[in-house]
Design an enzyme around this catalytic site. Structure first.
Site, PDB file in Angstrom:
ATOM      1  CE  LYS A 113      43.243  21.996  37.422  1.00 12.26           C
ATOM      2  NZ  LYS A 113      42.144  22.437  36.556  1.00 12.26           N
ATOM      3  CE  LYS A 195      43.752  27.750  43.239  1.00  5.41           C
ATOM      4  NZ  LYS A 195      43.070  27.903  42.025  1.00  5.41           N
ATOM      5  CE  LYS A 198      35.529  25.750  41.385  1.00  6.96           C
ATOM      6  NZ  LYS A 198      36.381  25.670  40.213  1.00  6.96           N
TER       7      LYS A 198
HETATM    8  P1  TYM Z   1      38.126  28.314  38.620  1.00  5.65           P
HETATM    9  O1  TYM Z   1      36.840  27.593  38.428  1.00  5.65           O
HETATM   10  O2  TYM Z   1      39.284  27.570  39.140  1.00  5.65           O
HETATM   11  O3  TYM Z   1      37.928  29.563  39.533  1.00  5.65           O
HETATM   12  C1  TYM Z   1      36.923  30.514  39.262  1.00  5.65           C
HETATM   13  C2  TYM Z   1      37.371  31.905  39.667  1.00  5.65           C
HETATM   14  O4  TYM Z   1      37.663  31.955  41.056  1.00  5.65           O
HETATM   15  C3  TYM Z   1      38.952  32.520  41.253  1.00  5.65           C
HETATM   16  N1  TYM Z   1      39.547  31.878  42.454  1.00  5.65           N
HETATM   17  C4  TYM Z   1      40.015  32.553  43.514  1.00  5.65           C
HETATM   18  N2  TYM Z   1      40.094  33.860  43.802  1.00  5.65           N
HETATM   19  C5  TYM Z   1      40.623  34.214  45.000  1.00  5.65           C
HETATM   20  N3  TYM Z   1      41.080  33.327  45.904  1.00  5.65           N
HETATM   21  C6  TYM Z   1      41.028  32.005  45.669  1.00  5.65           C
HETATM   22  N4  TYM Z   1      41.465  31.135  46.581  1.00  5.65           N
HETATM   23  C7  TYM Z   1      40.477  31.558  44.420  1.00  5.65           C
HETATM   24  N5  TYM Z   1      40.266  30.334  43.869  1.00  5.65           N
HETATM   25  C8  TYM Z   1      39.708  30.557  42.662  1.00  5.65           C
HETATM   26  C9  TYM Z   1      39.717  32.170  39.979  1.00  5.65           C
HETATM   27  O5  TYM Z   1      40.817  33.035  39.791  1.00  5.65           O
HETATM   28  C10 TYM Z   1      38.655  32.352  38.934  1.00  5.65           C
HETATM   29  O6  TYM Z   1      38.525  33.712  38.581  1.00  5.65           O
HETATM   30  N6  TYM Z   1      40.038  28.535  34.081  1.00  5.65           N
HETATM   31  C11 TYM Z   1      39.095  29.193  34.943  1.00  5.65           C
HETATM   32  C12 TYM Z   1      37.683  29.201  34.375  1.00  5.65           C
HETATM   33  C13 TYM Z   1      37.608  29.791  33.023  1.00  5.65           C
HETATM   34  C14 TYM Z   1      37.762  31.178  32.710  1.00  5.65           C
HETATM   35  C15 TYM Z   1      37.586  31.268  31.295  1.00  5.65           C
HETATM   36  C16 TYM Z   1      37.996  32.315  33.476  1.00  5.65           C
HETATM   37  C17 TYM Z   1      37.369  29.146  31.860  1.00  5.65           C
HETATM   38  N7  TYM Z   1      37.362  30.028  30.833  1.00  5.65           N
HETATM   39  C18 TYM Z   1      37.688  32.498  30.646  1.00  5.65           C
HETATM   40  C19 TYM Z   1      38.096  33.541  32.815  1.00  5.65           C
HETATM   41  C20 TYM Z   1      37.940  33.622  31.423  1.00  5.65           C
HETATM   42  C21 TYM Z   1      39.095  28.453  36.264  1.00  5.65           C
HETATM   43  O7  TYM Z   1      39.540  27.359  36.365  1.00  5.65           O
HETATM   44  O8  TYM Z   1      38.512  29.055  37.254  1.00  5.65           O
END
Ligand code: TYM
Length: 332
Positions: A113, A195, A198
């Site tokens: 990032k 990967k 979004k």
């Molecule tokens: P975020 O919003 O980037 O993504 C949410 C969830 O989606 C999963 N993910 C994927 N899984 C498979 N293939 C992909 N291409 C893919 N892209 C995203 C991510 O692994 C995630 O599970 N930091 C976290 C949000 C968060 C969080 C937490 C998660 C904040 N606090 C506490 C767990 C526990 C995040 O940015 O997710």
């Protein structure tokens, strides 16, 4: 015996992709039965990159509607918005004193990032994993169901918890990441070794949960494959075709190898059409329900307020324990 605790969250930072669905949200559904579940909308995390205030507000409501439309049941879990439970920000501050700048600056996501937003390498971006550790540790979480990209963040949460326990005495349960083999890393349709994200600038790279049927079919038709023409599951050798098979398998509930068997003797065109149809068939009811819920503004706000109450009651216990262990004056 008390139920084990599950915690996970998604940032309302863009339109969700089928990666978020398959890698995370979908795996949460069955856990609601057997675990004490906390599912949050991580809006405090979302402001670590530049954002439009009105958009953040809209996306938070949209994500809540989407959780519900996917089958998250607010009577069986705490579904809430992170910023509505101030314990998250408080615990983050307290944990900051046991987290090191060096380890934070080595985190993969921080490096990615920072490279992408060179003009906005803010403190929040560096502190992001500590806030995530606070999220998880507040609820004495046992399991964190996430996609593969979040594994490093759960591991640092474990390190922070262990370090804190070591310094101040037993306070936090050590959480474990729960990463399903199938669907843990759905890749970009345009660069299948990366990967699916979004925040990808190429609209053809990601299939969004809000994409209509024609868009889904078109994006899969344009997916990058290779020139050998054989449908086979071999991620290292054939990342594009293997990603399509992994997506198909995740939505059909089979293994990618079994999926490959279905397409023996068929061409890439058949595979692309079949994946597109399978995905859009699965998304259609979720989209319709999301649209319906978005109009129910009072209901949505009520669900989230109740979720925040539930989360706050659980978080408060850990937070007072942390204050006590660290020696903050509370009148005695
Ligand atoms: P975020 O919003 O980037 O993504 C949410 C969830 O989606 C999963 N993910 C994927 N899984 C498979 N293939 C992909 N291409 C893919 N892209 C995203 C991510 O692994 C995630 O599970 N930091 C976290 C949000 C968060 C969080 C937490 C998660 C904040 N606090 C506490 C767990 C526990 C995040 O940015 O997710």
């Amino acid at each position: 015996m008390d139920k084990k605790v599950v915690y996970s969250a998604v940032q309302p930072s863009g339109n969700l992709t089928i990666g978020n669905y398959v890698g995370a949200i979908r795996n949460w559904l069955s856990m609601q039965e057997d675990y004490d579940c906390f599912f949050a909308i991580a809006d405090l995390h979302a402001v670590t990159v530049r954002h439009e205030p009105a958009e953040l507000r809209r996306r938070t409501a949209e994500l809540a509607a989407l959780y519900l439309a996917c089958g998250i049941d607010p009577s069986r879990c705490a579904l809430y918005v992170q910023s509505q439970v101030s314990a998250h920000a408080e615990l983050c501050w307290l944990l900051n004193s046991v987290a090191y700048v060096g380890e934070m600056s080595r985190m993969t996501q921080f490096k990615d990032k920072s490279a992408k937003h060179e003009d906005n390498i803010n403190m929040g971006l560096l502190d992001y994993p500590v806030l995530m550790a606070a999220d998880i540790l507040l609820y004495q979480t046992d399991y964190v169901p996430v996609g593969a990209d979040q594994k490093q963040h759960v591991e640092i949460a474990r390190d922070i918890a262990a370090r804190f326990n070591n310094r101040y005495g037993e306070t936090f349960r050590i959480p474990e990441p729960l990463i399903k083999k199938e669907g843990a890393k759905i890749c970009s349709l345009q660069e299948p070794t990366k990967k699916m994200s979004k925040s990808d600038e190429n609209p053809n790279a990601s299939v969004l949960l809000t994409d209509d049927r024609d868009t889904v079919l078109r994006k899969f038709r344009r997916a990058v494959t290779d020139s050998d023409g054989e449908v086979r599951y071999a991620p290292a050798e054939k990342p594009g075709v293997s990603n399509l098979l992994a997506i198909y398998a995740a939505f059909k509930g089979c293994s990618p190898e079994e999926a490959a068997g279905e397409f023996a003797g068929k061409g890439y065109g058949d595979l692309k059409t079949a994946v597109g149809e399978t995905v859009s068939d699965a998304l259609a009811p979720v989209q319709a329900e999301r649209e319906r819920l978005l109009k129910e503004k009072t209901y949505l706000a009520g669900v989230l307020a109740e979720g925040a109450e539930k989360a706050f009651r659980a978080a408060r216990r850990t937070l007072s324990k942390v204050y006590r262990k660290m020696g903050f004056y509370r009148g005695e």
